[in-house]
Design a protein around this motif. Structure first.
Motif, PDB file in Angstrom:
ATOM      1  N   GLU A 116       0.830  -1.200   0.000  1.00  0.00           N
ATOM      2  CA  GLU A 116       0.000   0.000   0.000  1.00  0.00           C
ATOM      3  C   GLU A 116       0.868   1.255   0.000  1.00  0.00           C
ATOM      4  O   GLU A 116       0.641   2.187  -0.774  1.00  0.00           O
ATOM      5  CB  GLU A 116      -0.914   0.009   1.230  1.00  0.00           C
ATOM      6  CG  GLU A 116      -2.056  -0.982   1.167  1.00  0.00           C
ATOM      7  CD  GLU A 116      -2.882  -0.948   2.440  1.00  0.00           C
ATOM      8  OE1 GLU A 116      -2.562  -0.154   3.356  1.00  0.00           O
ATOM      9  OE2 GLU A 116      -3.844  -1.734   2.529  1.00  0.00           O
ATOM     10  N   ASN A 117       1.881   1.269   0.871  1.00  0.00           N
ATOM     11  CA  ASN A 117       2.751   2.436   0.998  1.00  0.00           C
ATOM     12  C   ASN A 117       3.561   2.693  -0.263  1.00  0.00           C
ATOM     13  O   ASN A 117       3.869   3.850  -0.595  1.00  0.00           O
ATOM     14  CB  ASN A 117       3.694   2.265   2.194  1.00  0.00           C
ATOM     15  CG  ASN A 117       2.965   2.274   3.525  1.00  0.00           C
ATOM     16  OD1 ASN A 117       1.851   2.784   3.628  1.00  0.00           O
ATOM     17  ND2 ASN A 117       3.578   1.705   4.546  1.00  0.00           N
ATOM     18  N   MET A 118       3.932   1.612  -0.969  1.00  0.00           N
ATOM     19  CA  MET A 118       4.759   1.756  -2.164  1.00  0.00           C
ATOM     20  C   MET A 118       3.949   1.753  -3.458  1.00  0.00           C
ATOM     21  O   MET A 118       4.512   1.769  -4.548  1.00  0.00           O
ATOM     22  CB  MET A 118       5.832   0.671  -2.192  1.00  0.00           C
ATOM     23  CG  MET A 118       6.853   0.810  -1.079  1.00  0.00           C
ATOM     24  SD  MET A 118       8.355  -0.150  -1.388  1.00  0.00           S
ATOM     25  CE  MET A 118       9.363   0.310   0.025  1.00  0.00           C
ATOM     26  N   GLY A 119       2.636   1.710  -3.339  1.00  0.00           N
ATOM     27  CA  GLY A 119       1.782   1.843  -4.514  1.00  0.00           C
ATOM     28  C   GLY A 119       1.759   0.653  -5.441  1.00  0.00           C
ATOM     29  O   GLY A 119       1.692   0.814  -6.666  1.00  0.00           O
ATOM     30  N   ILE A 120       1.767  -0.570  -4.884  1.00  0.00           N
ATOM     31  CA  ILE A 120       1.811  -1.773  -5.704  1.00  0.00           C
ATOM     32  C   ILE A 120       0.503  -2.549  -5.592  1.00  0.00           C
ATOM     33  O   ILE A 120       0.012  -2.821  -4.491  1.00  0.00           O
ATOM     34  CB  ILE A 120       2.986  -2.684  -5.288  1.00  0.00           C
ATOM     35  CG1 ILE A 120       4.295  -1.909  -5.334  1.00  0.00           C
ATOM     36  CG2 ILE A 120       3.053  -3.921  -6.180  1.00  0.00           C
ATOM     37  CD1 ILE A 120       4.638  -1.310  -6.681  1.00  0.00           C
ATOM     38  N   VAL A 121      -0.053  -2.924  -6.738  1.00  0.00           N
ATOM     39  CA  VAL A 121      -1.305  -3.678  -6.803  1.00  0.00           C
ATOM     40  C   VAL A 121      -1.040  -5.153  -6.536  1.00  0.00           C
ATOM     41  O   VAL A 121      -0.091  -5.729  -7.078  1.00  0.00           O
ATOM     42  CB  VAL A 121      -1.960  -3.513  -8.191  1.00  0.00           C
ATOM     43  CG1 VAL A 121      -3.257  -4.305  -8.272  1.00  0.00           C
ATOM     44  CG2 VAL A 121      -2.196  -2.039  -8.491  1.00  0.00           C
ATOM     45  N   GLY A 122      -1.891  -5.771  -5.700  1.00  0.00           N
ATOM     46  CA  GLY A 122      -1.764  -7.189  -5.415  1.00  0.00           C
ATOM     47  C   GLY A 122      -3.053  -7.941  -5.661  1.00  0.00           C
ATOM     48  O   GLY A 122      -4.145  -7.389  -5.519  1.00  0.00           O
ATOM     49  N   VAL A 123      -2.916  -9.220  -6.037  1.00  0.00           N
ATOM     50  CA  VAL A 123      -4.060 -10.118  -6.182  1.00  0.00           C
ATOM     51  C   VAL A 123      -3.703 -11.450  -5.533  1.00  0.00           C
ATOM     52  O   VAL A 123      -2.626 -12.001  -5.780  1.00  0.00           O
ATOM     53  CB  VAL A 123      -4.446 -10.337  -7.656  1.00  0.00           C
ATOM     54  CG1 VAL A 123      -5.473 -11.469  -7.794  1.00  0.00           C
ATOM     55  CG2 VAL A 123      -5.013  -9.067  -8.270  1.00  0.00           C
ATOM     56  N   CYS A 124      -4.596 -11.955  -4.675  1.00  0.00           N
ATOM     57  CA  CYS A 124      -4.384 -13.245  -4.025  1.00  0.00           C
ATOM     58  C   CYS A 124      -5.600 -14.138  -4.228  1.00  0.00           C
ATOM     59  O   CYS A 124      -6.558 -13.752  -4.913  1.00  0.00           O
ATOM     60  CB  CYS A 124      -4.086 -13.052  -2.538  1.00  0.00           C
ATOM     61  SG  CYS A 124      -5.422 -12.278  -1.603  1.00  0.00           S
ATOM     62  N   HIS A 125      -5.547 -15.334  -3.631  1.00  0.00           N
ATOM     63  CA  HIS A 125      -6.631 -16.310  -3.743  1.00  0.00           C
ATOM     64  C   HIS A 125      -6.881 -16.703  -5.196  1.00  0.00           C
ATOM     65  O   HIS A 125      -8.034 -16.866  -5.624  1.00  0.00           O
ATOM     66  CB  HIS A 125      -7.920 -15.796  -3.087  1.00  0.00           C
ATOM     67  CG  HIS A 125      -7.793 -15.611  -1.610  1.00  0.00           C
ATOM     68  ND1 HIS A 125      -8.816 -15.128  -0.823  1.00  0.00           N
ATOM     69  CD2 HIS A 125      -6.754 -15.825  -0.767  1.00  0.00           C
ATOM     70  CE1 HIS A 125      -8.419 -15.050   0.436  1.00  0.00           C
ATOM     71  NE2 HIS A 125      -7.165 -15.472   0.488  1.00  0.00           N
ATOM     72  N   VAL A 126      -5.801 -16.813  -5.962  1.00  0.00           N
ATOM     73  CA  VAL A 126      -5.873 -17.341  -7.325  1.00  0.00           C
ATOM     74  C   VAL A 126      -5.027 -18.604  -7.395  1.00  0.00           C
ATOM     75  O   VAL A 126      -4.203 -18.876  -6.518  1.00  0.00           O
ATOM     76  CB  VAL A 126      -5.375 -16.307  -8.369  1.00  0.00           C
ATOM     77  CG1 VAL A 126      -6.346 -15.148  -8.483  1.00  0.00           C
ATOM     78  CG2 VAL A 126      -3.975 -15.802  -8.018  1.00  0.00           C
ATOM     79  N   ASP A 127      -5.214 -19.379  -8.449  1.00  0.00           N
ATOM     80  CA  ASP A 127      -4.500 -20.644  -8.617  1.00  0.00           C
ATOM     81  C   ASP A 127      -3.105 -20.362  -9.192  1.00  0.00           C
ATOM     82  O   ASP A 127      -2.917 -20.340 -10.409  1.00  0.00           O
ATOM     83  CB  ASP A 127      -5.299 -21.562  -9.540  1.00  0.00           C
ATOM     84  CG  ASP A 127      -4.727 -22.975  -9.611  1.00  0.00           C
ATOM     85  OD1 ASP A 127      -3.580 -23.173  -9.162  1.00  0.00           O
ATOM     86  OD2 ASP A 127      -5.420 -23.868 -10.133  1.00  0.00           O
ATOM     87  N   THR A 128      -2.139 -20.143  -8.312  1.00  0.00           N
ATOM     88  CA  THR A 128      -0.785 -19.808  -8.765  1.00  0.00           C
ATOM     89  C   THR A 128      -0.113 -20.984  -9.469  1.00  0.00           C
ATOM     90  O   THR A 128       0.779 -20.783 -10.293  1.00  0.00           O
ATOM     91  CB  THR A 128       0.075 -19.332  -7.586  1.00  0.00           C
ATOM     92  OG1 THR A 128       0.008 -20.293  -6.517  1.00  0.00           O
ATOM     93  CG2 THR A 128      -0.412 -17.988  -7.064  1.00  0.00           C
TER      94      THR A 128
END
Length: 359
Positions: A101-113
């Motif tokens: 959040e502080n560094m401005g990076i988008v994240g996505v979790c709960h996907v089939d990696t």
């Protein structure tokens, strides 16, 4: 908030969003490291990429102010199977999500990696939109078609001014293409007097400090886009002992007349086996690269192959047959990953001493 990955081949992965709320476009890659997510994220070599971690549990030990490899995150996004919101470690200062959040990076979790990784292995690295905003499929498709991926990140991610780190040992000039902090730490540990130069520095400016050795750092992007650096390195290797790491290895190959090529999905992780031909010994190494040196072009350019990858037989190291010049594709400094091959920094220092005796 919801999260989504929209790949250039039309594949969609839906999950949960975390980190900064937003949308980014980048090259989707995967990293097989089990730990070290903070060092991976802050490695400038990931500039422009969306990193998928194959290990399922990420964020469990939090993050701290000690283990960053640079001052910011240059990656475009972060993908995990799960993200821990309540880290537990004596060094933890905040959660990974808070850092993103502080560094401005988008994240996505709960996907089939696992599925994502298999797709990349089968089709190669893919352009991808990562978003945790409420965008339609049509909007995502439009974004991915409009955005062009950059190839010259090495010109942007390094220092913008000359930096001096004093020491009592050999005087080292570092060409910064996106250097990791632990490379500098290894030079400092060996008492080197270090001067870090921006990408645009000329050969004359570098030689003005009368360096005893030059280190060509790691960095992101296509090495063939570093045309100015290649011309500078052509002159340097004729005058000063030179050690190249990762991007530096590739730029050195181009400087001696060799060729590089884009790999299908690259090497990214802390568990890659490399064979040191002279030592007749295998090492587990830390790696992060999407390009490699073409073997035949090197063998015809005055270089000798010193290391090979035990998984795919790609070139992992080389040395010049006449000049005090050598390089490796992997990261001897680790961070994250094993430090079994830090002996290469000692080899570099020994080479400087030997060269000084001959003058």
């Amino acid at each position: 908030m919801n999260g989504i990955l929209y790949l250039e081949d039309g594949t969609v992965y839906k999950g949960k969003g975390f980190g900064k709320k937003g949308t980014s476009v980048g090259e989707l890659v995967f990293n097989t490291s089990i730990t070290g997510y903070q060092e991976i994220l802050t490695d400038p070599s990931y500039a422009g990429q969306i990193i998928t971690m194959t290990y399922p549990l990420i964020g469990n030990y939090g993050v701290n102010s000690v283990e960053n490899e640079s001052s910011k995150i240059y990656a475009k996004g972060f993908v995990t199977k799960s993200i821990e919101q309540n880290p537990s470690n004596y060094m933890s200062e905040e959660s990974l999500e808070k850092m993103l959040e502080n560094m401005g990076i988008v994240g996505v979790c709960h996907v089939d990696t696992r599925s994502i990784t298999k797709r990349i292995r089968n089709q190669g690295a893919l352009k991808c939109v990562i978003s945790n905003e409420d965008l339609s499929m049509e909007e995502l498709e439009k974004i991915i078609k409009q955005e062009k991926l950059k190839e010259d990140w090495m010109k942007e991610v390094g220092t913008k001014q000359i930096l001096h780190i004093p020491g009592t040992g050999p005087k080292i000039a570092v060409m910064d293409f996106g250097i990791k902090k632990n490379i500098l730490n290894n030079l400092q540990y060996r008492n080197c007097d270090i001067t870090v130069f921006p990408y645009s520095t000329s050969y004359e400016e570098i030689m003005n400090i009368n360096p005893e050795g030059v280190l060509l750092s790691n960095g992101p992007g296509n090495p063939e886009a570093a045309t100015e650096a290649v011309e500078t390195v052509k002159k340097i290797i004729k005058k000063v002992p030179t050690f190249g790491i990762c991007m530096g290895h590739q730029i050195l190959a181009l400087a001696v007349g060799g060729q590089t090529y884009k790999m299908k999905f690259g090497h990214r992780g802390g568990n890659h086996g490399v064979y040191d031909i002279k030592r007749d010994r295998a090492y587990i190494t830390s790696q992060n690269h999407g390009y490699a040196v073409e073997r035949k072009s090197i063998e015809q350019s005055g270089m000798e192959i010193t290391h090979i990858n035990l998984n795919d037989d790609t070139v992992e190291g080389m040395k010049h047959k006449e000049l005090p010049v050598f390089s490796v594709q992997f990261h001897p400094e680790g961070a994250p990953g094993p430090t079994d091959s830090t002996y290469l920094f000692d080899k570099f220092i020994d080479q400087l001493k030997e060269d000084a005796k001959c003058q």
